[in-house]
Design a protein around this motif. Structure first.
Motif, PDB file in Angstrom:
ATOM      1  N   ASN A  14     -43.944  26.615 -68.362  1.00 41.75           N
ATOM      2  CA  ASN A  14     -44.981  27.729 -68.354  1.00 41.75           C
ATOM      3  C   ASN A  14     -46.155  26.762 -67.744  1.00 41.75           C
ATOM      4  OD1 ASN A  14     -43.084  28.673 -70.519  1.00 41.75           O
ATOM      5  ND2 ASN A  14     -44.432  30.270 -70.709  1.00 41.75           N
ATOM      6  N   ASN A  40     -34.291  27.038 -71.458  1.00 41.30           N
ATOM      7  CA  ASN A  40     -35.550  26.871 -71.722  1.00 41.30           C
ATOM      8  C   ASN A  40     -36.435  27.367 -70.755  1.00 41.30           C
ATOM      9  OD1 ASN A  40     -35.509  25.422 -74.392  1.00 41.30           O
ATOM     10  ND2 ASN A  40     -34.238  24.178 -73.001  1.00 41.30           N
ATOM     11  N   SER A  41     -37.802  27.492 -70.925  1.00 40.02           N
ATOM     12  CA  SER A  41     -38.700  27.878 -69.762  1.00 40.02           C
ATOM     13  C   SER A  41     -39.904  26.770 -69.709  1.00 40.02           C
ATOM     14  CB  SER A  41     -39.219  29.171 -69.888  1.00 40.02           C
ATOM     15  OG  SER A  41     -39.986  29.249 -71.036  1.00 40.02           O
ATOM     16  N   SER A  52     -37.016  27.349 -76.268  1.00 35.71           N
ATOM     17  CA  SER A  52     -38.399  26.877 -76.176  1.00 35.71           C
ATOM     18  C   SER A  52     -39.292  27.245 -74.743  1.00 35.71           C
ATOM     19  CB  SER A  52     -38.506  25.475 -76.446  1.00 35.71           C
ATOM     20  OG  SER A  52     -38.225  25.028 -77.863  1.00 35.71           O
ATOM     21  N   SER A  53     -40.558  27.474 -74.924  1.00 33.23           N
ATOM     22  CA  SER A  53     -41.386  27.552 -73.702  1.00 33.23           C
ATOM     23  C   SER A  53     -42.171  26.498 -73.810  1.00 33.23           C
ATOM     24  CB  SER A  53     -41.992  29.003 -73.509  1.00 33.23           C
ATOM     25  OG  SER A  53     -40.871  29.887 -73.594  1.00 33.23           O
ATOM     26  N   TYR A  54     -42.384  25.843 -72.820  1.00 31.46           N
ATOM     27  CA  TYR A  54     -43.144  24.765 -72.578  1.00 31.46           C
ATOM     28  C   TYR A  54     -44.560  24.864 -71.779  1.00 31.46           C
ATOM     29  CZ  TYR A  54     -40.415  21.205 -75.224  1.00 31.46           C
ATOM     30  OH  TYR A  54     -39.612  20.842 -76.263  1.00 31.46           O
ATOM     31  N   ASP A  91     -40.159  34.997 -70.902  1.00 36.68           N
ATOM     32  CA  ASP A  91     -39.947  34.024 -72.130  1.00 36.68           C
ATOM     33  C   ASP A  91     -39.008  34.593 -73.234  1.00 36.68           C
ATOM     34  OD1 ASP A  91     -41.600  32.346 -70.623  1.00 36.68           O
ATOM     35  OD2 ASP A  91     -43.310  32.473 -72.168  1.00 36.68           O
ATOM     36  N   SER A 121     -41.608  30.006 -66.006  1.00 42.12           N
ATOM     37  CA  SER A 121     -42.358  31.097 -66.367  1.00 42.12           C
ATOM     38  C   SER A 121     -43.946  30.774 -65.846  1.00 42.12           C
ATOM     39  CB  SER A 121     -42.087  31.314 -67.855  1.00 42.12           C
ATOM     40  OG  SER A 121     -42.983  32.575 -68.283  1.00 42.12           O
ATOM     41  N   THR A 128     -35.676  34.176 -72.208  1.00 45.06           N
ATOM     42  CA  THR A 128     -35.155  33.025 -72.198  1.00 45.06           C
ATOM     43  C   THR A 128     -34.812  32.708 -73.907  1.00 45.06           C
ATOM     44  OG1 THR A 128     -36.632  32.340 -70.413  1.00 45.06           O
ATOM     45  CG2 THR A 128     -35.920  30.689 -72.238  1.00 45.06           C
ATOM     46  N   ARG A 129     -35.556  33.328 -74.646  1.00 42.34           N
ATOM     47  CA  ARG A 129     -35.131  32.997 -75.954  1.00 42.34           C
ATOM     48  C   ARG A 129     -33.973  33.773 -76.569  1.00 42.34           C
ATOM     49  NH1 ARG A 129     -40.835  33.024 -76.333  1.00 42.34           N
ATOM     50  NH2 ARG A 129     -41.016  35.210 -76.209  1.00 42.34           N
ATOM     51  N   LYS A 134     -43.540  37.742 -66.785  1.00 43.97           N
ATOM     52  CA  LYS A 134     -43.286  36.364 -67.159  1.00 43.97           C
ATOM     53  C   LYS A 134     -43.392  36.606 -68.749  1.00 43.97           C
ATOM     54  CE  LYS A 134     -43.518  34.319 -63.588  1.00 43.97           C
ATOM     55  NZ  LYS A 134     -42.359  33.344 -63.040  1.00 43.97           N
TER      56      LYS A 134
END
Length: 255
Positions: A184, A181-182, A241-243, A163, A140, A166-167, A159
């Protein structure tokens, strides 16, 4: 990280984050499926992967086309018999203000590659990932969280949607043992970023450095390291989760 003999699909594998990710997986013993439109660049990446003694498969495909997406999954399963990890790294960017005459053209193209392709690939790969209890990592952007640059409404929207997908997919697939997961990134030194500013007579990298709290920009290998962590058993408790990995660009923007 335990990827020996795993089968990993990486879209956008011809350069930048996708290429770095494919090479990192091959270093860890994974067999890689390299997906992109540029055959010459894919061959260069494949040669680097092959040097680590793994198997690879090159698929020339445009993920904005549904028949190409079907071929990616079908070819992978035919060649390797399974899918363990799907990395959705292919992405495009386009610049247009919402009032511009080409706004919807830019929007449709961006959404087709950055979001719809991910949804479709996930749909087709999911049964195979369920069989292997595999996982998905979507690439993302920090632009999903805040508007980094003007006139990028299509990219930022794609994007943000990625996200949330993704969730949603993570919740849907969790009972099946599949994690989603993504990652970022903020500014990353890639051809993708450089090409967006090629016509501007200025040092875009220096400008991006001043936009981050740490005063630096990332290299693709840094993003690839995070992708491998999330795809590994070391992250077995992480899903949905998006990191953000942006060198503090979002922090700097708030000051």
């Amino acid at each position: 990280m335990g990827f020996r003999d795993k089968v990993v699909i990486v879209t956008g594998a011809s350069s930048g984050i996708g290429a770095a990710t494919a090479i990192k997986f091959s270093e860890q013993g994974a067999n890689v499926v390299l997906v992109a439109r540029n055959q010459a660049r894919l061959k260069e990446v494949a040669d680097k992967c092959c040097s680590h003694g793994v198997k690879y498969c090159i698929i020339i495909a445009n993920v904005a086309k549904k028949d190409d997406i079907k071929r990616v999954v079908a070819t992978t399963v035919e060649r390797f018999g399974k899918i363990d990890v799907l990395v959705n790294s292919a992405g495009v960017g386009g610049t247009a203000a919402i009032w511009d005459s080409n706004a919807m053209e830019v929007y449709d193209k961006t959404m087709a590659t950055n979001l719809r392709s991910v949804v479709y690939l996930t749909n087709l790969a999911a049964p195979h990932l369920i069989n292997t209890e595999g996982n998905i990592v979507n690439i993302s952007s920090a632009a999903a969280v805040d508007i980094i640059l003007p006139e990028n409404f299509a990219y930022c929207t794609s994007k943000a949607g990625l996200d949330h997908f993704t969730r949603s997919a993570a919740l849907d697939l969790a009972p099946k043992g599949v994690r989603v997961n993504s990652v970022n990134p903020g500014p990353v030194k890639t051809n993708f970023v450089q090409s967006k500013y090629k016509t501007e007579q200025r040092d875009c990298w220096s400008k991006f450095e001043t936009m981050t709290a740490l005063g630096r920009i990332s290299h693709p290998e840094e993003i690839a390291n995070l992708v491998l962590f999330l795809a590994s058993d070391k992250a077995k408790a992480i899903t949905g989760s998006s990191y953000i990995t942006d060198n503090g660009a979002l922090l700097k923007k708030g000051t």
